[in-house]
Design a protein around this motif. Structure first.
Motif, PDB file in Angstrom:
ATOM      1  N   UNK A   1       0.824  -1.206   0.000  1.00 58.78           N
ATOM      2  CA  UNK A   1       0.000   0.000   0.000  1.00 58.78           C
ATOM      3  C   UNK A   1       0.862   1.262   0.000  1.00 58.78           C
ATOM      4  N   UNK A   2       2.014   1.196   0.647  1.00 55.23           N
ATOM      5  CA  UNK A   2       2.915   2.343   0.619  1.00 55.23           C
ATOM      6  C   UNK A   2       3.559   2.522  -0.749  1.00 55.23           C
ATOM      7  N   UNK A   3       3.796   1.414  -1.447  1.00 55.84           N
ATOM      8  CA  UNK A   3       4.277   1.511  -2.827  1.00 55.84           C
ATOM      9  C   UNK A   3       3.210   2.169  -3.703  1.00 55.84           C
ATOM     10  N   UNK A   4       1.944   1.790  -3.501  1.00 54.80           N
ATOM     11  CA  UNK A   4       0.855   2.416  -4.251  1.00 54.80           C
ATOM     12  C   UNK A   4       0.789   3.907  -3.974  1.00 54.80           C
ATOM     13  N   UNK A   5       1.011   4.294  -2.722  1.00 51.07           N
ATOM     14  CA  UNK A   5       0.978   5.720  -2.379  1.00 51.07           C
ATOM     15  C   UNK A   5       2.091   6.481  -3.093  1.00 51.07           C
TER      16      UNK A   5
ATOM     17  N   UNK B   1      -3.863  -1.953  -8.959  1.00 51.48           N
ATOM     18  CA  UNK B   1      -4.633  -2.898  -8.154  1.00 51.48           C
ATOM     19  C   UNK B   1      -3.701  -3.357  -7.033  1.00 51.48           C
ATOM     20  N   UNK B   2      -4.069  -3.082  -5.787  1.00 54.90           N
ATOM     21  CA  UNK B   2      -3.148  -3.345  -4.681  1.00 54.90           C
ATOM     22  C   UNK B   2      -3.851  -4.041  -3.530  1.00 54.90           C
ATOM     23  N   UNK B   3      -3.186  -5.065  -2.997  1.00 53.00           N
ATOM     24  CA  UNK B   3      -3.620  -5.728  -1.768  1.00 53.00           C
ATOM     25  C   UNK B   3      -2.377  -6.017  -0.932  1.00 53.00           C
ATOM     26  N   UNK B   4      -2.501  -6.833   0.107  1.00 47.14           N
ATOM     27  CA  UNK B   4      -1.353  -7.053   0.981  1.00 47.14           C
ATOM     28  C   UNK B   4      -0.239  -7.858   0.304  1.00 47.14           C
TER      29      UNK B   4
ATOM     30  N   UNK C   1       9.476  -8.353  -2.078  1.00 45.00           N
ATOM     31  CA  UNK C   1      10.561  -7.479  -2.513  1.00 45.00           C
ATOM     32  C   UNK C   1      10.442  -6.072  -1.939  1.00 45.00           C
ATOM     33  N   UNK C   2       9.271  -5.727  -1.421  1.00 43.46           N
ATOM     34  CA  UNK C   2       9.033  -4.374  -0.917  1.00 43.46           C
ATOM     35  C   UNK C   2       9.153  -4.250   0.604  1.00 43.46           C
ATOM     36  N   UNK C   3       8.958  -5.359   1.322  1.00 47.03           N
ATOM     37  CA  UNK C   3       8.849  -5.316   2.784  1.00 47.03           C
ATOM     38  C   UNK C   3      10.208  -5.383   3.467  1.00 47.03           C
ATOM     39  N   UNK C   4      10.426  -4.462   4.390  1.00 49.33           N
ATOM     40  CA  UNK C   4      11.632  -4.510   5.219  1.00 49.33           C
ATOM     41  C   UNK C   4      11.441  -5.544   6.328  1.00 49.33           C
ATOM     42  N   UNK C   5      12.497  -6.277   6.687  1.00 51.57           N
ATOM     43  CA  UNK C   5      12.362  -7.283   7.749  1.00 51.57           C
ATOM     44  C   UNK C   5      12.085  -6.644   9.105  1.00 51.57           C
ATOM     45  N   UNK C   6      11.389  -7.365   9.960  1.00 50.38           N
ATOM     46  CA  UNK C   6      11.117  -6.906  11.322  1.00 50.38           C
ATOM     47  C   UNK C   6      11.797  -7.851  12.307  1.00 50.38           C
ATOM     48  N   UNK C   7      12.031  -7.355  13.534  1.00 52.36           N
ATOM     49  CA  UNK C   7      12.756  -8.143  14.528  1.00 52.36           C
ATOM     50  C   UNK C   7      11.897  -9.258  15.131  1.00 52.36           C
ATOM     51  N   UNK C   8      10.576  -9.139  14.993  1.00 53.37           N
ATOM     52  CA  UNK C   8       9.673 -10.096  15.631  1.00 53.37           C
ATOM     53  C   UNK C   8       8.426 -10.209  14.770  1.00 53.37           C
ATOM     54  N   UNK C   9       8.038 -11.451  14.452  1.00 55.26           N
ATOM     55  CA  UNK C   9       6.884 -11.652  13.570  1.00 55.26           C
ATOM     56  C   UNK C   9       5.732 -12.265  14.353  1.00 55.26           C
TER      57      UNK C   9
ATOM     58  N   UNK D   1       2.200  -5.448  11.952  1.00 51.78           N
ATOM     59  CA  UNK D   1       1.868  -5.269  13.366  1.00 51.78           C
ATOM     60  C   UNK D   1       3.120  -4.924  14.177  1.00 51.78           C
ATOM     61  N   UNK D   2       4.228  -5.560  13.835  1.00 54.95           N
ATOM     62  CA  UNK D   2       5.487  -5.207  14.491  1.00 54.95           C
ATOM     63  C   UNK D   2       5.970  -3.842  14.022  1.00 54.95           C
ATOM     64  N   UNK D   3       5.816  -3.569  12.733  1.00 52.99           N
ATOM     65  CA  UNK D   3       6.289  -2.301  12.172  1.00 52.99           C
ATOM     66  C   UNK D   3       5.606  -1.097  12.817  1.00 52.99           C
ATOM     67  N   UNK D   4       4.302  -1.215  13.087  1.00 52.58           N
ATOM     68  CA  UNK D   4       3.601  -0.070  13.670  1.00 52.58           C
ATOM     69  C   UNK D   4       4.028   0.184  15.115  1.00 52.58           C
ATOM     70  N   UNK D   5       4.328  -0.882  15.876  1.00 51.19           N
ATOM     71  CA  UNK D   5       4.811  -0.704  17.242  1.00 51.19           C
ATOM     72  C   UNK D   5       6.227  -0.133  17.234  1.00 51.19           C
ATOM     73  N   UNK D   6       7.059  -0.616  16.335  1.00 53.78           N
ATOM     74  CA  UNK D   6       8.417  -0.075  16.211  1.00 53.78           C
ATOM     75  C   UNK D   6       8.373   1.405  15.857  1.00 53.78           C
ATOM     76  N   UNK D   7       7.456   1.773  14.977  1.00 50.87           N
ATOM     77  CA  UNK D   7       7.288   3.180  14.585  1.00 50.87           C
ATOM     78  C   UNK D   7       6.869   4.022  15.785  1.00 50.87           C
ATOM     79  N   UNK D   8       5.936   3.520  16.581  1.00 49.31           N
ATOM     80  CA  UNK D   8       5.484   4.213  17.790  1.00 49.31           C
ATOM     81  C   UNK D   8       6.646   4.437  18.748  1.00 49.31           C
ATOM     82  N   UNK D   9       7.441   3.404  18.960  1.00 46.25           N
ATOM     83  CA  UNK D   9       8.601   3.500  19.859  1.00 46.25           C
ATOM     84  C   UNK D   9       9.609   4.517  19.328  1.00 46.25           C
ATOM     85  N   UNK D  10       9.868   4.485  18.022  1.00 46.82           N
ATOM     86  CA  UNK D  10      10.821   5.412  17.418  1.00 46.82           C
ATOM     87  C   UNK D  10      10.342   6.858  17.527  1.00 46.82           C
TER      88      UNK D  10
END
Length: 338
Positions: free
Chosen positions: A128-132, A251-254, A281-289, A295-304
């Motif tokens: 969705x961020x690529x679409x944006x 046309x974009x989905x998850x 190819x678009x997603x950055x890895x997260x420390x915890x899945x 779901x991890x990305x949004x918490x990491x963003x909040x912490x940052x």
């Protein structure tokens, strides 16, 4: 370490506890819920300080930030008390049942300069961020129409849970359609008006199980919203946007972002016809899945945001208030048709 407390230990609350507790920069200083069964289990099998009263938890733990995953009907009161204390807040969606409360709290959060974030996790999906990015760069030209769809098998019989209760802000409009509306606001903009809105009952009696509406924008763009949480042909919730422009289509989905172009785009190295970019190819890895990278990305963003003292947020109270305003527009339009 950033001290975080969590209020509300249902499905999403427990998920947030697990994700935040694994974060290298977070210390969970307290958890809170009214369920003695849940608290008893955590007291027995974890080292978290457990509380059955929100105010007592805040007073005893003095957290830097709070994750609030209590029922939507409780948000306005809890959020007001927490904002004026100057604590940073991540709150689950939807924001508030009444848009007046949402707008008031957005203004209050800005006044107190706290990090404020609402859990619309689809904004953290790479597709969705690529679409944006493509829309911002006008890769498909001028947008003139779109379809926003969300389907899933959440309610397949008469339910006695909070989701089927109007007093608890249950219903497909608040729970499922809010995701699609929030994405539309993010990618296209906020509609000026809605018409032909339908809130359809399938299994539920107090609340709707499906939502359909036409969205109209000041610049002439139109869109259709179609959401159904009682569709058993889906394994889990799926959100999809189809966006039509003068030079192509997205046309974009998850899973993928598909781009159709009439002509080659040299800047983005996109060919005429269909181009596909996959989430892998678009997603950055997260420390915890858990449940999904977003779901991890949004918490990491909040912490940052807390760590850098940045109250400008991709999922701010203000953006969630805009979603609540559109929800109310659809609700009022549907009521007027009856």
């Amino acid at each position: 370490m950033i001290k975080v407390a969590v209020a509300g230990l249902g499905r999403m609350g427990i998920s947030h506890v697990a994700i935040a507790n694994s974060h290298p920069d977070v210390e969970i200083v307290g958890v809170c819920d009214v369920s003695q069964f849940v608290l008893g289990a955590l007291q027995q099998y974890s080292s978290f300080a457990c509380f059955d009263n929100y105010d007592k938890m805040i007073e005893a733990t003095e957290p830097d930030g709070v994750i609030i995953a209590t029922p939507t009907s409780s948000h306005a009161e809890i959020l007001h008390a927490t904002v004026v204390q100057g604590r940073h807040i991540f709150v689950e969606k939807p924001f508030c049942p009444q848009p007046e409360d949402s707008c008031r709290l957005a203004g209050l959060a800005k006044q107190h300069a706290i990090v404020n974030q609402v859990g619309y996790h689809l904004r953290f999906l790479a597709t969705f961020n690529e679409a944006k990015r493509l829309l911002d760069d006008q890769v498909i030209g001028d947008v003139y129409h779109f379809q926003a769809e969300t389907y899933g098998p959440l309610v397949l019989n008469k339910s006695s849970s909070w989701r089927g209760k109007k007093s608890e802000a249950g219903g497909c409009l608040y729970d499922y359609a809010s995701h699609a509306i929030n994405l539309v606001n993010y990618l296209i903009g906020m509609p000026e008006s809605v018409r032909g809105s339908v809130l359809k009952h399938i299994y539920s009696t107090e609340v709707e199980d499906a939502v359909y509406s036409t969205l109209n924008f000041a610049n002439g763009v139109t869109g259709q919203l179609a959401v159904n949480w009682s569709d058993e042909t889906y394994r889990k919730m799926e959100a999809r946007l189809t966006i039509l422009g003068s030079a192509g289509k997205i046309v974009v989905d998850r899973q993928e972002c598909r781009i159709y172009l009439r002509h080659k785009n040299e800047v983005k190295d996109l060919s005429p016809g269909w181009n596909i970019k996959y989430t892998t190819e678009l997603t950055n890895p997260v420390w915890y899945y858990l449940r999904g990278e977003e779901f991890s990305a949004q918490i990491d963003y909040f912490v940052e945001q807390i760590r850098t003292k940045n109250d400008d947020n991709i999922n701010s109270f203000a953006s969630a208030a805009e979603t609540d305003v559109v929800i109310d527009m659809i609700k009022q339009d549907a009521m007027s048709l009856h």
